[in-house]
Design a protein around this motif. Structure first.
Motif, PDB file in Angstrom:
ATOM      1  N   ASP A 143       0.810  -1.214   0.000  1.00  0.00           N
ATOM      2  CA  ASP A 143       0.000   0.000   0.000  1.00  0.00           C
ATOM      3  C   ASP A 143       0.852   1.277   0.000  1.00  0.00           C
ATOM      4  OD1 ASP A 143       0.995   0.122   2.569  1.00  0.00           O
ATOM      5  OD2 ASP A 143      -0.936  -0.105   3.574  1.00  0.00           O
ATOM      6  N   GLY A 144       2.163   1.123   0.016  1.00  0.00           N
ATOM      7  CA  GLY A 144       3.061   2.271  -0.023  1.00  0.00           C
ATOM      8  C   GLY A 144       3.209   3.019   1.284  1.00  0.00           C
ATOM      9  N   ASN A 145       2.635   2.483   2.385  1.00  0.00           N
ATOM     10  CA  ASN A 145       2.612   3.223   3.639  1.00  0.00           C
ATOM     11  C   ASN A 145       3.684   2.807   4.645  1.00  0.00           C
ATOM     12  OD1 ASN A 145       0.393   4.836   2.893  1.00  0.00           O
ATOM     13  ND2 ASN A 145      -1.016   3.174   3.409  1.00  0.00           N
ATOM     14  N   ALA A 146       4.540   1.867   4.285  1.00  0.00           N
ATOM     15  CA  ALA A 146       5.628   1.466   5.175  1.00  0.00           C
ATOM     16  C   ALA A 146       6.835   1.101   4.330  1.00  0.00           C
ATOM     17  CB  ALA A 146       5.204   0.294   6.064  1.00  0.00           C
ATOM     18  N   MET A 147       8.018   1.233   4.937  1.00  0.00           N
ATOM     19  CA  MET A 147       9.243   1.007   4.183  1.00  0.00           C
ATOM     20  C   MET A 147      10.341   0.478   5.100  1.00  0.00           C
ATOM     21  SD  MET A 147      11.529   3.853   2.093  1.00  0.00           S
ATOM     22  CE  MET A 147      10.228   4.170   0.893  1.00  0.00           C
ATOM     23  N   VAL A 148      11.182  -0.375   4.540  1.00  0.00           N
ATOM     24  CA  VAL A 148      12.413  -0.826   5.186  1.00  0.00           C
ATOM     25  C   VAL A 148      13.546  -0.474   4.234  1.00  0.00           C
ATOM     26  CG1 VAL A 148      13.738  -2.788   6.052  1.00  0.00           C
ATOM     27  CG2 VAL A 148      11.247  -2.710   6.384  1.00  0.00           C
ATOM     28  N   GLN A 149      14.600   0.097   4.769  1.00  0.00           N
ATOM     29  CA  GLN A 149      15.699   0.533   3.906  1.00  0.00           C
ATOM     30  C   GLN A 149      17.041   0.340   4.602  1.00  0.00           C
ATOM     31  OE1 GLN A 149      16.196   4.878   2.794  1.00  0.00           O
ATOM     32  NE2 GLN A 149      15.575   4.057   0.816  1.00  0.00           N
ATOM     33  N   TYR A 150      18.003  -0.193   3.849  1.00  0.00           N
ATOM     34  CA  TYR A 150      19.379  -0.195   4.336  1.00  0.00           C
ATOM     35  C   TYR A 150      20.091   0.951   3.637  1.00  0.00           C
ATOM     36  CZ  TYR A 150      23.993  -1.525   5.843  1.00  0.00           C
ATOM     37  OH  TYR A 150      25.240  -1.506   6.430  1.00  0.00           O
ATOM     38  N   VAL A 151      20.454   1.956   4.400  1.00  0.00           N
ATOM     39  CA  VAL A 151      21.006   3.200   3.863  1.00  0.00           C
ATOM     40  C   VAL A 151      22.520   3.048   3.713  1.00  0.00           C
ATOM     41  CG1 VAL A 151      21.291   5.672   4.235  1.00  0.00           C
ATOM     42  CG2 VAL A 151      19.164   4.522   4.941  1.00  0.00           C
ATOM     43  N   GLN A 152      22.979   3.180   2.477  1.00  0.00           N
ATOM     44  CA  GLN A 152      24.413   3.110   2.178  1.00  0.00           C
ATOM     45  C   GLN A 152      24.970   4.516   2.176  1.00  0.00           C
ATOM     46  OE1 GLN A 152      26.058   0.331   1.741  1.00  0.00           O
ATOM     47  NE2 GLN A 152      24.778  -1.226   0.785  1.00  0.00           N
ATOM     48  N   GLY A 153      25.621   4.882   3.260  1.00  0.00           N
ATOM     49  CA  GLY A 153      26.215   6.209   3.337  1.00  0.00           C
ATOM     50  C   GLY A 153      27.723   6.134   3.305  1.00  0.00           C
ATOM     51  N   PRO A 155      31.460   5.810   4.990  1.00  0.00           N
ATOM     52  CA  PRO A 155      31.897   4.901   6.055  1.00  0.00           C
ATOM     53  C   PRO A 155      31.513   5.429   7.432  1.00  0.00           C
ATOM     54  CG  PRO A 155      33.622   5.144   4.410  1.00  0.00           C
ATOM     55  CD  PRO A 155      32.543   6.117   4.039  1.00  0.00           C
ATOM     56  N   GLY A 156      30.872   4.566   8.215  1.00  0.00           N
ATOM     57  CA  GLY A 156      30.402   4.955   9.538  1.00  0.00           C
ATOM     58  C   GLY A 156      29.011   5.544   9.545  1.00  0.00           C
ATOM     59  N   GLN A 157      28.399   5.718   8.369  1.00  0.00           N
ATOM     60  CA  GLN A 157      27.058   6.306   8.299  1.00  0.00           C
ATOM     61  C   GLN A 157      25.998   5.321   7.815  1.00  0.00           C
ATOM     62  OE1 GLN A 157      27.331   9.830   5.881  1.00  0.00           O
ATOM     63  NE2 GLN A 157      28.484  10.978   7.412  1.00  0.00           N
ATOM     64  N   GLN A 158      26.377   4.102   7.513  1.00  0.00           N
ATOM     65  CA  GLN A 158      25.381   3.122   7.094  1.00  0.00           C
ATOM     66  C   GLN A 158      24.439   2.816   8.266  1.00  0.00           C
ATOM     67  OE1 GLN A 158      28.669   2.670   6.938  1.00  0.00           O
ATOM     68  NE2 GLN A 158      29.321   1.894   4.947  1.00  0.00           N
ATOM     69  N   HIS A 159      23.184   2.585   7.956  1.00  0.00           N
ATOM     70  CA  HIS A 159      22.232   2.223   9.005  1.00  0.00           C
ATOM     71  C   HIS A 159      20.962   1.658   8.384  1.00  0.00           C
ATOM     72  CE1 HIS A 159      21.007   6.342   7.869  1.00  0.00           C
ATOM     73  NE2 HIS A 159      19.772   5.962   8.223  1.00  0.00           N
ATOM     74  N   TRP A 160      20.186   0.999   9.214  1.00  0.00           N
ATOM     75  CA  TRP A 160      18.856   0.524   8.834  1.00  0.00           C
ATOM     76  C   TRP A 160      17.834   1.599   9.187  1.00  0.00           C
ATOM     77  CZ3 TRP A 160      18.026  -4.096   6.375  1.00  0.00           C
ATOM     78  CH2 TRP A 160      19.076  -5.024   6.393  1.00  0.00           C
ATOM     79  N   TRP A 161      16.833   1.748   8.309  1.00  0.00           N
ATOM     80  CA  TRP A 161      15.732   2.675   8.575  1.00  0.00           C
ATOM     81  C   TRP A 161      14.419   1.968   8.262  1.00  0.00           C
ATOM     82  CZ3 TRP A 161      11.473   4.740   6.280  1.00  0.00           C
ATOM     83  CH2 TRP A 161      10.892   5.848   6.890  1.00  0.00           C
ATOM     84  N   ILE A 162      13.493   2.029   9.195  1.00  0.00           N
ATOM     85  CA  ILE A 162      12.166   1.431   9.015  1.00  0.00           C
ATOM     86  C   ILE A 162      11.151   2.480   9.439  1.00  0.00           C
ATOM     87  CG2 ILE A 162      10.631  -0.485   9.626  1.00  0.00           C
ATOM     88  CD1 ILE A 162      14.187  -0.873  10.624  1.00  0.00           C
ATOM     89  N   GLY A 163      10.060   2.595   8.708  1.00  0.00           N
ATOM     90  CA  GLY A 163       9.066   3.584   9.103  1.00  0.00           C
ATOM     91  C   GLY A 163       7.748   3.411   8.398  1.00  0.00           C
ATOM     92  N   ALA A 164       6.741   4.153   8.893  1.00  0.00           N
ATOM     93  CA  ALA A 164       5.399   4.124   8.306  1.00  0.00           C
ATOM     94  C   ALA A 164       4.829   5.529   8.307  1.00  0.00           C
ATOM     95  CB  ALA A 164       4.494   3.176   9.096  1.00  0.00           C
ATOM     96  N   ARG A 165       3.939   5.779   7.352  1.00  0.00           N
ATOM     97  CA  ARG A 165       3.305   7.081   7.257  1.00  0.00           C
ATOM     98  C   ARG A 165       1.862   6.906   6.803  1.00  0.00           C
ATOM     99  NH1 ARG A 165       5.834  11.034   4.581  1.00  0.00           N
ATOM    100  NH2 ARG A 165       3.887  11.944   3.877  1.00  0.00           N
ATOM    101  N   ASN A 166       1.025   7.878   7.156  1.00  0.00           N
ATOM    102  CA  ASN A 166      -0.344   7.927   6.645  1.00  0.00           C
ATOM    103  C   ASN A 166      -0.559   9.266   5.950  1.00  0.00           C
ATOM    104  OD1 ASN A 166      -0.767   9.823   8.695  1.00  0.00           O
ATOM    105  ND2 ASN A 166      -1.787   8.361  10.047  1.00  0.00           N
TER     106      ASN A 166
END
Length: 262
Positions: A143-153, A155-166
């Motif tokens: 439905d496009g309202n939630a996301m999981v992302q592995y952010v490639q930044g 060095p030292g800035q990589q992280h996982w991001w998960i979230g939802a929006r309405n």
């Protein structure tokens, strides 16, 4: 599933049925009752180190290597000390992260790690989430309202991001360090993608047209029984794990001498 989002708000205080709502998708359901997480950790043998003056709670694992805390207004802080260089990790989840999704991670903390290689993305793909491998690896809910992302930044800035929006904007988000064990993140994404609705009491249904609700009438003793079944499962699993550990650590008994030996 309580009237307040604080530990200690008594369930089962009324004798009459109460109106609740089954909400889907679960990632838009709102925070829920903190005891869904706290009582499972307690039943799993974790130590409650919360100071009496605090509104938050803090639980520490039996080996003192893991910590789960909830501190308003910041939300959830989950940390692991690690056992080698570079291995400490942490995850942070905002206050309105549904407790059922938080529990996907925290319940996994209490269990033995599977022998199978973890796959964070597999539960999402199984439920039809759309994956995209670009600069960042991303999975988006159907439905496009939630996301999981592995952010490639950098060095030292990589992280996982998960979230939802309405339709009103961001509802909740979570971040995790790249050193966070993948089996824990798989526990989180399994709970995130679960199509089963979650229950919230009247007055705690998010004001969003993107949620689907089903009204149900629930007796307080039913709520109590469901929570007790969850904690009983945690106690049983902890007992079985402790028994297995004790058996492995018990020294082997020497063989009895042969009475016929000369």
């Amino acid at each position: 599933m309580s009237r307040r989002q604080q530990p200690g708000a008594g369930w089962g205080s009324a004798a009459q049925p109460e109106q609740h709502y089954l909400i889907e998708p679960r990632y838009l359901a709102g925070g829920g009752d903190l005891r869904h997480v706290a009582e499972y950790l307690r039943a799993s043998g974790w130590t409650d180190t919360t100071r009496r003056s605090q509104a938050a709670f803090v639980f520490v694992s039996p080996d003192r290597m893991l910590r789960v805390a909830y501190q308003p207004p910041g939300g959830w802080q989950i940390q692991g000390a690690g056992t080698g260089p570079g291995s400490p990790w942490q995850a942070a989840l905002s206050p309105q992260t549904p407790v059922e999704i938080v529990a996907g991670l925290t319940d996994t903390l209490t269990k033995a790690r599977s022998a199978h290689a973890p796959n964070v993305w597999a539960p999402l793909a199984e439920h039809g989430w759309n994956t995209e491998r670009g600069h960042h690896f991303t999975a988006t809910a159907p439905d496009g309202n939630a996301m999981v992302q592995y952010v490639q930044g950098e060095p030292g800035q990589q992280h996982w991001w998960i979230g939802a929006r309405n339709e009103h904007g961001s509802v909740w988000n979570a971040t995790a360090t790249p050193t966070t064990p993948l089996h824990l993140l798989q526990g989180l994404t399994t709970a995130l993608a679960d199509p089963e609705p979650v229950m919230r009491p009247r007055g705690h249904v998010p004001p969003s047209h993107r949620v689907r609700t089903t009204s149900v009438s629930v007796l307080p003793q039913q709520l109590s029984a469901w929570q007790q079944a969850r904690t009983a499962a945690a106690r049983a699993a902890t007992w079985a794990r402790n028994q297995a550990t004790a058996t492995r650590s018990r020294p082997a008994r020497p063989a009895a001498p042969n009475a016929r030996a000369r």
